[in-house]
Scaffold this motif. Structure first.
Motif, PDB file in Angstrom:
ATOM      1  N   ALA A  20     -28.052  19.826   4.347  1.00  0.00           N
ATOM      2  CA  ALA A  20     -27.231  19.504   3.227  1.00  0.00           C
ATOM      3  C   ALA A  20     -27.782  20.179   1.863  1.00  0.00           C
ATOM      4  CB  ALA A  20     -27.011  18.108   3.162  1.00  0.00           C
ATOM      5  N   ALA A  73     -27.377  12.827   5.888  1.00  0.00           N
ATOM      6  CA  ALA A  73     -26.602  13.765   5.316  1.00  0.00           C
ATOM      7  C   ALA A  73     -26.129  13.306   3.780  1.00  0.00           C
ATOM      8  CB  ALA A  73     -25.292  13.726   6.129  1.00  0.00           C
ATOM      9  N   VAL A 131     -27.117  15.367   0.362  1.00  0.00           N
ATOM     10  CA  VAL A 131     -25.881  15.889  -0.417  1.00  0.00           C
ATOM     11  C   VAL A 131     -26.201  15.164  -1.953  1.00  0.00           C
ATOM     12  CG1 VAL A 131     -23.247  15.743  -1.274  1.00  0.00           C
ATOM     13  CG2 VAL A 131     -23.943  16.237   1.243  1.00  0.00           C
TER      14      VAL A 131
END
Length: 311
Positions: free
Chosen positions: A124, A83, A87
């Protein structure tokens, strides 16, 4: 057919209906916990994006709870690292193609390989405006919250079933104590031997060292049993050479001939499975007993060993 199964990687392992039902029920409860968590943090509209990733985790946690890829650090680390990288790629790198490959490499180096993490990294990046607006908050909510929800569910649910308590550490402490590995039943294998063997394979294997030891102990527990004698061989029965891998073979005795004195003089057999199947052959009784390790019978899709009648 066996060659086709080998090419496709199909292994026939008998699993009880009870185990299948328990796995399915556990996965249902795990996904239910994730759905509620995702809806709380994301709302109904976008929650399915994260659920897709956690659904894959549910397969590992509830179908193979003792697998190395399903252990807590693999689950938590795999999702969180992926994650975080997802991002970062979304915010700083124009190409969406780098998120999953970077996640795979990071999981390897951090020893937290968890395949669903690759999907988390992609979520993400391509998860839509609402997830994009979360920024690094996405790592904590909903990813960390979902991960903890499914982990807690796995621990509590599997606790009710002694043979599948999760994680492996808890299983070792609460379940395996009743069946401690004993060096008396097999030649002990040192930790260093396992480490060296795995390094020689140079590929990730989804099984723990303790599970390998238990498999080895269970497989070799009866290795000292006596071999069959020629007068124990019976026409129509099945026998195995007990060898591993491609050298394994099952023979069915078709006929046992006798000489003029009534002594067994030869055996005609058919290889029904394994090396050399299907074909016929012949051997003297002495040759056949040197080849075979024990008598077997078919149970479902598997061959089972006939227990030593003398024991």
């Amino acid at each position: 057919m066996k060659t086709l199964f080998d090419i496709l990687g199909i292994e026939w392992r008998e699993v009880s209906h009870r185990e299948r039902i328990v796995s399915a029920l556990g996965a249902f409860l795990g996904i239910a916990a994730v759905v509620l968590t995702s809806r709380y943090f994301l709302g109904d509209e976008d929650s399915y994006l994260v659920i897709a990733s956690m659904g894959a985790s549910a397969v590992l946690l509830f179908a193979v709870p003792h697998g190395a890829l399903a252990q807590p650090w693999s689950v938590v680390g795999g999702h969180l690292v992926s994650a975080l990288l997802g991002v970062t790629c979304s915010l700083m790198i124009p190409s969406d193609l780098l998120a999953a490959p970077l996640a795979v490499g990071a999981m390897h180096y951090l020893r937290c390989i968890h395949p669903p993490g690759g999907a988390t990294a992609l979520v993400a990046v391509i998860g839509g405006s609402e997830i994009e607006a979360l920024g690094y908050q996405f790592v904590l909510t909903p990813v960390l919250a979902n991960t903890l929800a499914i982990l807690v569910t796995a621990i509590l649910f599997n606790l009710f079933f002694e043979w599948r308590r999760y994680p492996t550490w808890l299983y070792q402490r609460l379940a395996v104590k009743k069946e401690q590995l004993s060096s008396e039943s097999y030649e002990a294998i040192a930790h260093e031997d396992f480490v060296y063997a795995l390094s020689e394979i140079n590929s990730y294997i989804d099984v723990s060292e303790n599970d390998l030891l238990r498999i080895y102990e269970l497989a070799t527990r009866s290795r000292q049993n006596r071999r069959l004698s020629p007068d124990e061989l019976m026409s129509g029965h099945y026998y195995s050479n007990g060898k591993p891998g491609d050298a394994w073979s099952i023979r069915r005795i078709i006929d046992i001939s006798s000489d003029e004195a009534g002594r067994d003089d030869g055996i005609i057999y058919r290889i029904v499975e394994g090396e050399g199947a299907p074909s016929n052959g012949s051997a003297t009784s002495a040759e056949f007993t040197r080849w075979c390790r024990y008598e077997v019978f078919r149970e479902g899709d598997n061959w089972r060993r006939v227990e030593d009648k003398s024991g």
